[in-house]
Design an enzyme around this catalytic site. Sequence first.
Site, mmCIF file in Angstrom:
data_model
loop_
_atom_site.group_PDB
_atom_site.id
_atom_site.type_symbol
_atom_site.label_atom_id
_atom_site.label_comp_id
_atom_site.label_asym_id
_atom_site.label_seq_id
_atom_site.Cartn_x
_atom_site.Cartn_y
_atom_site.Cartn_z
ATOM 1 N N GLY A 55 0.872 -1.123 0.235
ATOM 2 C CA GLY A 55 0.009 -0.001 -0.113
ATOM 3 C C GLY A 55 0.908 1.262 0.008
ATOM 4 O O GLY A 55 1.833 1.264 0.318
ATOM 5 N N CYS A 82 5.417 -5.972 1.815
ATOM 6 C CA CYS A 82 5.603 -4.558 1.492
ATOM 7 C C CYS A 82 4.834 -3.733 3.002
ATOM 8 O O CYS A 82 5.232 -3.758 3.893
ATOM 9 C CB CYS A 82 5.213 -4.028 0.187
ATOM 10 S SG CYS A 82 5.854 -2.612 -0.004
ATOM 11 N N TYR A 83 3.941 -3.096 2.658
ATOM 12 C CA TYR A 83 3.109 -2.246 3.632
ATOM 13 C C TYR A 83 2.496 -3.242 4.587
ATOM 14 O O TYR A 83 2.734 -3.304 5.820
ATOM 15 C CB TYR A 83 2.181 -1.569 3.062
ATOM 16 C CG TYR A 83 1.117 -0.788 4.312
ATOM 17 C CD1 TYR A 83 1.722 0.599 4.655
ATOM 18 C CD2 TYR A 83 0.038 -1.257 4.614
ATOM 19 C CE1 TYR A 83 0.822 1.154 5.614
ATOM 20 C CE2 TYR A 83 -0.666 -0.628 5.758
ATOM 21 C CZ TYR A 83 -0.283 0.489 6.047
ATOM 22 O OH TYR A 83 -1.051 1.025 7.091
ATOM 23 N N HIS A 169 8.420 -7.612 -3.189
ATOM 24 C CA HIS A 169 6.931 -8.343 -3.765
ATOM 25 C C HIS A 169 7.264 -9.588 -4.311
ATOM 26 O O HIS A 169 7.516 -9.652 -5.737
ATOM 27 C CB HIS A 169 6.437 -7.382 -4.600
ATOM 28 C CG HIS A 169 5.834 -6.065 -4.287
ATOM 29 N ND1 HIS A 169 4.500 -5.606 -3.824
ATOM 30 C CD2 HIS A 169 6.244 -4.753 -3.720
ATOM 31 C CE1 HIS A 169 4.335 -4.533 -3.397
ATOM 32 N NE2 HIS A 169 5.393 -3.933 -3.119
ATOM 33 N N GLU A 171 4.958 -11.561 -5.672
ATOM 34 C CA GLU A 171 3.765 -11.682 -6.644
ATOM 35 C C GLU A 171 4.293 -10.969 -8.024
ATOM 36 O O GLU A 171 3.574 -11.763 -8.932
ATOM 37 C CB GLU A 171 2.545 -11.183 -5.996
ATOM 38 C CG GLU A 171 2.366 -9.534 -6.146
ATOM 39 C CD GLU A 171 3.077 -8.926 -4.977
ATOM 40 O OE1 GLU A 171 2.591 -7.698 -4.743
ATOM 41 O OE2 GLU A 171 3.669 -9.504 -3.996
ATOM 42 N N SER A 223 -16.372 -6.710 -28.401
ATOM 43 C CA SER A 223 -15.380 -5.952 -29.503
ATOM 44 C C SER A 223 -14.790 -6.787 -30.382
ATOM 45 O O SER A 223 -14.318 -6.367 -31.295
ATOM 46 C CB SER A 223 -14.442 -5.076 -28.522
ATOM 47 O OG SER A 223 -13.673 -6.302 -27.922
ATOM 48 N N GLY A 224 -14.769 -8.117 -30.022
ATOM 49 C CA GLY A 224 -14.137 -9.272 -30.874
ATOM 50 C C GLY A 224 -12.734 -9.501 -30.284
ATOM 51 O O GLY A 224 -12.070 -10.555 -30.578
ATOM 52 N N GLY A 225 -12.326 -8.906 -29.041
ATOM 53 C CA GLY A 225 -11.084 -9.192 -28.430
ATOM 54 C C GLY A 225 -11.290 -10.253 -27.707
ATOM 55 O O GLY A 225 -12.712 -10.904 -27.420
ATOM 56 N N VAL A 226 -10.144 -10.910 -27.094
ATOM 57 C CA VAL A 226 -10.320 -12.008 -26.188
ATOM 58 C C VAL A 226 -11.275 -11.824 -25.042
ATOM 59 O O VAL A 226 -12.118 -12.568 -24.900
ATOM 60 C CB VAL A 226 -9.041 -12.328 -25.631
ATOM 61 C CG1 VAL A 226 -8.917 -13.516 -24.565
ATOM 62 C CG2 VAL A 226 -8.021 -12.472 -26.730
ATOM 63 N N ASP A 227 -11.168 -10.701 -24.218
ATOM 64 C CA ASP A 227 -11.859 -10.713 -23.111
ATOM 65 C C ASP A 227 -13.414 -10.480 -23.511
ATOM 66 O O ASP A 227 -14.178 -11.174 -22.789
ATOM 67 C CB ASP A 227 -11.353 -9.313 -22.431
ATOM 68 C CG ASP A 227 -10.063 -8.980 -22.214
ATOM 69 O OD1 ASP A 227 -9.603 -10.332 -21.768
ATOM 70 O OD2 ASP A 227 -9.475 -8.277 -22.311
ATOM 71 N N SER A 228 -13.927 -9.621 -24.191
ATOM 72 C CA SER A 228 -15.232 -9.585 -24.642
ATOM 73 C C SER A 228 -15.825 -10.903 -25.199
ATOM 74 O O SER A 228 -16.968 -11.335 -24.874
ATOM 75 C CB SER A 228 -15.631 -8.344 -25.592
ATOM 76 O OG SER A 228 -15.041 -8.397 -26.604
ATOM 77 N N SER A 229 -14.908 -11.436 -25.966
ATOM 78 C CA SER A 229 -15.474 -12.772 -26.563
ATOM 79 C C SER A 229 -15.719 -13.794 -25.767
ATOM 80 O O SER A 229 -16.789 -14.475 -25.480
ATOM 81 C CB SER A 229 -14.330 -13.315 -27.531
ATOM 82 O OG SER A 229 -14.231 -12.264 -28.921
ATOM 83 N N LYS A 369 -5.424 -11.478 -18.059
ATOM 84 C CA LYS A 369 -5.285 -12.120 -19.250
ATOM 85 C C LYS A 369 -5.271 -13.460 -19.104
ATOM 86 O O LYS A 369 -6.041 -14.188 -19.995
ATOM 87 C CB LYS A 369 -4.475 -11.395 -20.115
ATOM 88 C CG LYS A 369 -4.576 -11.494 -21.593
ATOM 89 C CD LYS A 369 -5.746 -10.978 -22.319
ATOM 90 C CE LYS A 369 -5.621 -9.483 -22.265
ATOM 91 N NZ LYS A 369 -6.942 -8.792 -23.118
#
Length: 513
Positions: A55, A82-83, A169, A171, A223-229, A369
């Site tokens: 943080g 970290c924090y 970090h 991660e 949109s046709g992109g990976v996420d919206s598809s 992603k």
Amino acid sequence: MKNELVIVLDFGGQYNQLIARRVRECNVYCEVKPYTMPLEEIKELQPKGIIFTGGPNSVYDEQSPHIAKEIFEMGIPILGICYGSQLMAYTLGGKVETAPVSEYGHTEVSVETSDILFGDVAPTTVCWMSHTDYIAQAPEGFKITAKTPVCPIAAMSCEEKKLYATQFHPEVMHTAEGMKMLSNFVYKVCGCKGDWKMASFVDETVEKLREKIGDGKVLCALSGGVDSSVAAVLLSRAIGKQLTCVFVDHGLLRKNEGDEVEAVFGPEGPYELNFIRVNAQQRFYEKLKGVEEPEAKRKIIGAEFIRVFEEEAKKIGSVDFLVQGTIYPDVIESGLGKSAVIKSHHNVGGLPDVVDFKEIVEPLRMLFKDEVRKVGLELGMPDYLVFRQPFPGPGLGIRIIGEVTEEKVKIVQEADYIYREEIAKAGVDKSLGQYFAALTNMRSVGVMGDFRTYDYAIALRAVNTSDFMTADAAQIPWEVLSKVTNRIVNEVKGVNRVMYDCTGKPPATIEFE
């Protein structure tokens, strides 16, 4: 069967969901919760472990997030990052001060390999630091397990109470052996067996969507992109023909992309849904006329998207929900929650203040992603769709530096098509996280034949990344870049120079605007 659970308590760090994602990579289910979550509710969840995030605050500031000391007496293993590490030290009687020397970036850390957290980790390992405060004195009962030349307590642990802390970090991908450390915490400290798979996310999400939506009508921003598809196919599985996908061709797509999207999701495609294509190219070009500032372009495109959807919704009739393929890096970069605004994404920070829908549904909002791609594969989507190159909602509007015009769109479409074609021919496409061509706002003098030219410069971008929160510039073979350059300057009218972007993220973002 109830899955094992690790919870991440969020203290305002940018990597909170990234921590959760890394734990899920260990096949252990993980959720992010606010640090204000009452201890009784934490007990009810029966987590196998708790992780405190980083943080931006200082623990000795009274206005900063703090936590009840009793959480350390619950018998649940805790890892502070970290924090979170400083908070653990401060709350349990240690000292936290402003560091004489701040650390930021790749740092060599010496670790005690005998400590359970650092099992199978090299004695000296590269970690990602980002701090101006440090633990000056560990609390009673803790031993120091890692250090750097300027940070005497880079990690500490109290094995008896199963409390662990790292100033760095683990991660982020820049910490070379971070996954080993998190895996050690999850399996060796928390005692998890790893009973969670992405299929569980799909089944649970489909069930939740059915419950939330009921018999309502849903409009999906496709949109046709990976996420919206992936979001569209997830909704199709949940509610079928209650879903209408509206695909807006805003004139800022890659070459031939509009027709490709229609072929997959249109009437001849394999999915049970209603599909509408809206050709709104000139409408978007007009809105963007004379606009050069990146944030302004993003917000204009985002607002216009929503207006088009609202218009289509009115034609359909009463629509209750709007579905979007927002993923976690979009949320963080748009500055929602406690993080700083980096840039607005059209489906997050770019939304207008008033949206004419009952509710916006974002089933992928907490995923990254590569996790979205795993969801796509679980849904049975074809590889070519799941692994297609990421493409931002604002499209080429943010891959054209400065004002967007129809002429510039055609230039970058052709250059990008050549770049992607040659990358695929060379067989290096599968190893890259993202690659594309952008049109700079720079024009320079060149010579072609016996003639002087004064044309645009194309910038090529390629990065290696797993989470899109951090990335390294990819080292594309020179012979490939040379061939791409020759083709672009010879085949794309208006371009006489090609450059390659060698910048990582941070300090740059992956997209240019």
